[in-house]
Design a protein around this motif. Structure first.
Motif, PDB file in Angstrom:
ATOM      1  N   GLN A 196     -26.669   9.831 -12.519  1.00 29.96           N
ATOM      2  CA  GLN A 196     -26.626   8.560 -13.246  1.00 29.96           C
ATOM      3  C   GLN A 196     -27.001   7.387 -12.340  1.00 29.96           C
ATOM      4  OE1 GLN A 196     -26.295   8.018 -16.405  1.00 29.96           O
ATOM      5  NE2 GLN A 196     -25.836  10.132 -17.003  1.00 29.96           N
ATOM      6  N   GLN A 197     -26.549   7.431 -11.081  1.00 32.74           N
ATOM      7  CA  GLN A 197     -26.886   6.356 -10.137  1.00 32.74           C
ATOM      8  C   GLN A 197     -28.386   6.314  -9.861  1.00 32.74           C
ATOM      9  OE1 GLN A 197     -23.928   7.476  -6.985  1.00 32.74           O
ATOM     10  NE2 GLN A 197     -23.488   5.291  -6.970  1.00 32.74           N
ATOM     11  N   HIS A 239     -30.863   7.514 -11.749  1.00 32.48           N
ATOM     12  CA  HIS A 239     -31.599   7.098 -12.949  1.00 32.48           C
ATOM     13  C   HIS A 239     -31.476   5.595 -13.164  1.00 32.48           C
ATOM     14  CE1 HIS A 239     -32.387   6.601 -17.316  1.00 32.48           C
ATOM     15  NE2 HIS A 239     -33.311   7.509 -17.075  1.00 32.48           N
ATOM     16  N   SER A 240     -30.277   5.050 -12.972  1.00 32.60           N
ATOM     17  CA  SER A 240     -30.070   3.610 -13.148  1.00 32.60           C
ATOM     18  C   SER A 240     -30.860   2.818 -12.117  1.00 32.60           C
ATOM     19  CB  SER A 240     -28.580   3.278 -13.025  1.00 32.60           C
ATOM     20  OG  SER A 240     -27.839   3.909 -14.042  1.00 32.60           O
ATOM     21  N   HIS A 267     -34.537   2.569 -13.100  1.00 33.19           N
ATOM     22  CA  HIS A 267     -34.847   1.994 -14.407  1.00 33.19           C
ATOM     23  C   HIS A 267     -34.195   0.640 -14.667  1.00 33.19           C
ATOM     24  CE1 HIS A 267     -35.897   6.260 -14.997  1.00 33.19           C
ATOM     25  NE2 HIS A 267     -36.758   5.807 -15.871  1.00 33.19           N
ATOM     26  N   LYS A 268     -33.409   0.153 -13.702  1.00 38.52           N
ATOM     27  CA  LYS A 268     -32.793  -1.163 -13.905  1.00 38.52           C
ATOM     28  C   LYS A 268     -33.808  -2.269 -13.654  1.00 38.52           C
ATOM     29  CE  LYS A 268     -31.171  -1.695  -9.123  1.00 38.52           C
ATOM     30  NZ  LYS A 268     -29.999  -1.775  -8.234  1.00 38.52           N
TER      31      LYS A 268
END
Length: 217
Positions: free
Chosen positions: A203-204, A206-207, A210-211
């Motif tokens: 999750q880290q 991917h974030s 894409h942030k």
């Protein structure tokens, strides 16, 4: 503007052959290919690419002279990335004593900015050996895949991946061994990352990719 016929931009040579741009006819690279038993077909209409291989890969060769001469090679790389060829696009870059100081910047531009696969070579002799390996590997498990993955594990790329929150050296190595390019890693879904690094790190990662940038948040 390139308006080359698609049949030439996507021409696939037969096994044991390479299609080369006419400008390479008298080069030491071609002579080395001949000595290695690789037959060469010459063509003027390959677009930006320098070589077509039987495994539906094409190659753009960036020499030390291209690098030292300035930023003209960048425009050529962008045209190569944007070409209408359906081939897998590879970039061979000469990393020599003269071009070494520029190599990190070239690598960042090719791999991170354009999402292409970069293979460093010391010169045309090593390039011919690499091309021969790819031609000889046609029909077996693709040896280029494993080679390209391992070549991404150089200090620059490894250090960049370790800057992602939640990713240390071990996880960075695991990610680069699984994904064949930085571009694939950046676009991986959380479930693709989870079985490699675990749910929290997935999750880290991917974030992170894409942030919005700090300037836009």
């Amino acid at each position: 503007m390139d308006t080359k016929a698609p049949s030439l931009l996507n021409a696939v040579p037969p096994y044991g052959h390479v299609i080369a741009s006419e400008k390479w006819r008298n080069s030491s690279l071609i002579q080395s290919l001949k000595c290695g038993g690789v037959k060469t077909l010459f063509e003027n209409e390959l677009g930006v690419a320098d070589f077509h291989l039987p495994n539906k890969s094409c190659i753009l060769y960036v020499s030390e002279c291209d690098i030292i001469a300035g930023n003209g090679y960048k425009r050529k790389l962008v045209r190569y990335r944007n070409s209408s060829s359906s081939f897998q696009e590879l970039v061979l870059v000469e990393n020599t004593r003269l071009s070494e100081q520029y190599f990190s910047a070239v690598q960042k531009f090719v791999v991170l900015d354009l999402g292409l696969t970069l293979l460093p070579v010391s010169g045309q002799t090593e390039a011919s050996q690499l091309i021969s390996q790819m031609v000889d590997g046609e029909g077996r498990e693709n040896p280029f895949r494993s080679r390209s993955s391992s070549l991404l594990l150089d200090p620059l790329v490894l250090a960049l991946v370790q800057h992602v929150p939640g990713v240390g050296r071990v996880k960075a190595l695991a990610l680069l061994q699984h994904f064949s390019s930085i571009h694939q890693l950046c676009n991986a879904a959380p479930d693709q990352l989870e079985h490699i690094v675990g749910q929290a790190a997935a999750q880290q990662i991917h974030s992170f990719f894409h942030k919005p940038t700090a300037a836009g948040s």
